[in-house]
Design a protein around this motif. Sequence first.
Motif, PDB file in Angstrom:
ATOM      1  N   THR A  54       0.962  -1.146  -0.037  1.00 57.14           N
ATOM      2  CA  THR A  54       0.110  -0.094  -0.013  1.00 57.14           C
ATOM      3  C   THR A  54       1.036   1.198  -0.115  1.00 57.14           C
ATOM      4  O   THR A  54       2.097   1.262   0.615  1.00 57.14           O
ATOM      5  CB  THR A  54      -1.014   0.176   1.355  1.00 57.14           C
ATOM      6  OG1 THR A  54      -0.052   0.046   2.366  1.00 57.14           O
ATOM      7  CG2 THR A  54      -1.809  -1.296   1.277  1.00 57.14           C
ATOM      8  N   GLY A  55       0.405   2.412  -0.700  1.00 59.70           N
ATOM      9  CA  GLY A  55       1.289   3.730  -0.659  1.00 59.70           C
ATOM     10  C   GLY A  55       2.182   3.737  -1.622  1.00 59.70           C
ATOM     11  O   GLY A  55       2.074   2.718  -2.637  1.00 59.70           O
TER      12      GLY A  55
ATOM     13  N   MET B  58       6.588   6.468   1.491  1.00 54.71           N
ATOM     14  CA  MET B  58       7.755   6.034   2.366  1.00 54.71           C
ATOM     15  C   MET B  58       8.956   7.044   2.594  1.00 54.71           C
ATOM     16  O   MET B  58       9.240   7.142   3.704  1.00 54.71           O
ATOM     17  CB  MET B  58       8.381   4.639   1.612  1.00 54.71           C
ATOM     18  CG  MET B  58       7.361   3.666   1.684  1.00 54.71           C
ATOM     19  SD  MET B  58       8.248   1.622   1.038  1.00 54.71           S
ATOM     20  CE  MET B  58       8.630   2.306  -0.261  1.00 54.71           C
ATOM     21  N   ARG B  59       9.449   7.685   1.688  1.00 50.21           N
ATOM     22  CA  ARG B  59      10.321   8.606   1.852  1.00 50.21           C
ATOM     23  C   ARG B  59       9.842   9.543   2.855  1.00 50.21           C
ATOM     24  O   ARG B  59      10.653  10.030   3.606  1.00 50.21           O
ATOM     25  CB  ARG B  59      10.720   9.336   0.549  1.00 50.21           C
ATOM     26  CG  ARG B  59      11.596   8.361  -0.423  1.00 50.21           C
ATOM     27  CD  ARG B  59      12.108   8.957  -1.677  1.00 50.21           C
ATOM     28  NE  ARG B  59      13.093   8.376  -2.489  1.00 50.21           N
ATOM     29  CZ  ARG B  59      14.415   8.216  -2.306  1.00 50.21           C
ATOM     30  NH1 ARG B  59      14.862   9.011  -1.251  1.00 50.21           N
ATOM     31  NH2 ARG B  59      15.320   7.657  -2.968  1.00 50.21           N
ATOM     32  N   THR B  60       8.710  10.180   2.750  1.00 54.84           N
ATOM     33  CA  THR B  60       8.373  11.028   3.627  1.00 54.84           C
ATOM     34  C   THR B  60       8.364  10.682   5.226  1.00 54.84           C
ATOM     35  O   THR B  60       8.852  11.302   6.038  1.00 54.84           O
ATOM     36  CB  THR B  60       6.800  11.406   3.435  1.00 54.84           C
ATOM     37  OG1 THR B  60       6.670  11.862   1.949  1.00 54.84           O
ATOM     38  CG2 THR B  60       6.090  12.654   4.464  1.00 54.84           C
ATOM     39  N   LEU B  61       7.736   9.250   5.306  1.00 54.39           N
ATOM     40  CA  LEU B  61       7.963   8.680   6.824  1.00 54.39           C
ATOM     41  C   LEU B  61       9.368   8.761   7.031  1.00 54.39           C
ATOM     42  O   LEU B  61       9.744   8.879   8.310  1.00 54.39           O
ATOM     43  CB  LEU B  61       7.157   7.456   6.739  1.00 54.39           C
ATOM     44  CG  LEU B  61       6.900   6.796   8.004  1.00 54.39           C
ATOM     45  CD1 LEU B  61       5.944   7.730   8.983  1.00 54.39           C
ATOM     46  CD2 LEU B  61       6.300   5.386   7.932  1.00 54.39           C
TER      47      LEU B  61
ATOM     48  N   ALA C 109       0.975  -5.877   9.664  1.00 60.58           N
ATOM     49  CA  ALA C 109       2.265  -6.438  10.107  1.00 60.58           C
ATOM     50  C   ALA C 109       3.338  -5.506   9.813  1.00 60.58           C
ATOM     51  O   ALA C 109       4.248  -5.577  10.707  1.00 60.58           O
ATOM     52  CB  ALA C 109       2.569  -7.873   9.590  1.00 60.58           C
ATOM     53  N   TRP C 110       3.171  -4.628   8.985  1.00 64.56           N
ATOM     54  CA  TRP C 110       4.240  -4.026   8.523  1.00 64.56           C
ATOM     55  C   TRP C 110       3.792  -2.525   8.094  1.00 64.56           C
ATOM     56  O   TRP C 110       2.427  -2.223   8.096  1.00 64.56           O
ATOM     57  CB  TRP C 110       5.104  -4.397   7.281  1.00 64.56           C
ATOM     58  CG  TRP C 110       5.517  -6.006   7.566  1.00 64.56           C
ATOM     59  CD1 TRP C 110       5.043  -7.061   7.321  1.00 64.56           C
ATOM     60  CD2 TRP C 110       6.921  -5.880   8.069  1.00 64.56           C
ATOM     61  NE1 TRP C 110       5.678  -7.714   7.754  1.00 64.56           N
ATOM     62  CE2 TRP C 110       7.113  -7.461   8.308  1.00 64.56           C
ATOM     63  CE3 TRP C 110       7.976  -5.469   8.655  1.00 64.56           C
ATOM     64  CZ2 TRP C 110       8.098  -8.091   8.781  1.00 64.56           C
ATOM     65  CZ3 TRP C 110       9.049  -6.086   9.350  1.00 64.56           C
ATOM     66  CH2 TRP C 110       8.989  -7.280   9.251  1.00 64.56           C
ATOM     67  N   LEU C 111       4.588  -1.642   8.069  1.00 62.73           N
ATOM     68  CA  LEU C 111       4.099  -0.077   7.815  1.00 62.73           C
ATOM     69  C   LEU C 111       3.310   0.271   6.820  1.00 62.73           C
ATOM     70  O   LEU C 111       2.534   1.064   6.720  1.00 62.73           O
ATOM     71  CB  LEU C 111       5.552   0.869   7.835  1.00 62.73           C
ATOM     72  CG  LEU C 111       6.260   1.020   9.329  1.00 62.73           C
ATOM     73  CD1 LEU C 111       7.626   1.682   9.030  1.00 62.73           C
ATOM     74  CD2 LEU C 111       5.330   1.324  10.295  1.00 62.73           C
ATOM     75  N   PHE C 112       3.534  -0.610   5.385  1.00 61.18           N
ATOM     76  CA  PHE C 112       2.782  -0.317   4.267  1.00 61.18           C
ATOM     77  C   PHE C 112       2.216  -1.489   3.754  1.00 61.18           C
ATOM     78  O   PHE C 112       2.140  -1.940   2.571  1.00 61.18           O
ATOM     79  CB  PHE C 112       3.653   0.434   3.251  1.00 61.18           C
ATOM     80  CG  PHE C 112       4.083   1.919   3.541  1.00 61.18           C
ATOM     81  CD1 PHE C 112       3.363   2.629   2.717  1.00 61.18           C
ATOM     82  CD2 PHE C 112       4.887   2.203   4.310  1.00 61.18           C
ATOM     83  CE1 PHE C 112       3.603   4.144   3.147  1.00 61.18           C
ATOM     84  CE2 PHE C 112       5.282   3.504   4.738  1.00 61.18           C
ATOM     85  CZ  PHE C 112       4.809   4.454   4.045  1.00 61.18           C
ATOM     86  N   GLY C 113       1.437  -2.404   4.758  1.00 58.39           N
ATOM     87  CA  GLY C 113       0.838  -3.795   4.232  1.00 58.39           C
ATOM     88  C   GLY C 113       1.370  -4.825   5.065  1.00 58.39           C
ATOM     89  O   GLY C 113       1.971  -4.699   5.978  1.00 58.39           O
ATOM     90  N   ALA C 114       1.162  -6.011   4.279  1.00 54.46           N
ATOM     91  CA  ALA C 114       1.294  -7.157   5.037  1.00 54.46           C
ATOM     92  C   ALA C 114       2.609  -7.803   4.867  1.00 54.46           C
ATOM     93  O   ALA C 114       3.082  -8.736   5.371  1.00 54.46           O
ATOM     94  CB  ALA C 114       0.230  -8.223   4.283  1.00 54.46           C
TER      95      ALA C 114
ATOM     96  N   LEU D 150      10.882  -0.752   2.087  1.00 52.31           N
ATOM     97  CA  LEU D 150      11.895   0.168   2.531  1.00 52.31           C
ATOM     98  C   LEU D 150      11.563   0.648   3.678  1.00 52.31           C
ATOM     99  O   LEU D 150      12.542   0.957   4.403  1.00 52.31           O
ATOM    100  CB  LEU D 150      12.066   0.999   1.384  1.00 52.31           C
ATOM    101  CG  LEU D 150      13.240   2.232   1.525  1.00 52.31           C
ATOM    102  CD1 LEU D 150      14.478   1.414   1.256  1.00 52.31           C
ATOM    103  CD2 LEU D 150      12.919   3.293   0.406  1.00 52.31           C
ATOM    104  N   ALA D 151      10.317   1.422   3.927  1.00 50.52           N
ATOM    105  CA  ALA D 151      10.299   2.241   5.281  1.00 50.52           C
ATOM    106  C   ALA D 151      10.643   1.457   6.293  1.00 50.52           C
ATOM    107  O   ALA D 151      11.060   1.789   7.529  1.00 50.52           O
ATOM    108  CB  ALA D 151       8.905   2.721   5.009  1.00 50.52           C
TER     109      ALA D 151
END
Length: 220
Positions: free
Chosen positions: A93-94, A99-102, A150-155, A159-160
Amino acid sequence: MRDGNVMTDQPILYSFRRCPYAMRARLALLSSGLTVELREIVLRDKAPEFLETSPSATVPCLKSGTQVIDESLDIMVWALEQSDPDNWLKPETGSLNEMRTLIATCDGPFKTNLDRYKYDTRYADADKTSERSAASEFLKELDRRLDGSAWLFGARPCLADFAILPFVRQFANADRDWFDSQDWENLKTWLVTFEKSDRFAAIMPKFSKWENGDTPILFP
């Protein structure tokens, strides 16, 4: 590539085991499957060859041919743009920009508060409790992102996750009892999953200080 007295065909990564910036670079290299020559740097006694290579005199620093990459996130992207079998640059997702912004928030305000919390005696105007509280706002944001995921941008990880996890680990280890007492269960699960992973173990073996003429150590 000739660097010092030893011939090597691989890019050279100057690294320091415990540095979170170097950890994120090693994580991306491990995921990419690329091989580098790892040179362990002792920060209080930096090798002359490293100082000649790194414009900032900080780890990590990667040298590939005549190219020098002196920023950890740039090293991550450099490796993954060549080989990204786990799709770290394409989150479930995203987007890469999100990711770079976070990551930028991690590397900017959060890292500033983290340093002033962990090393408060180095800063005349730092209040340890206030800096911890300010840093915690970013961690609460991560905990919210991890709610139901489970993770910052999905399952699956991206990179983030691996750009940020080494710094969350550094924050947690400044006072693990306090960190574990906080109501951010998603964040704690995320961190422990990383710390117990084969991936983490693979980037954390201990190496002796590199000196010119040493037999090259290949990583991973």
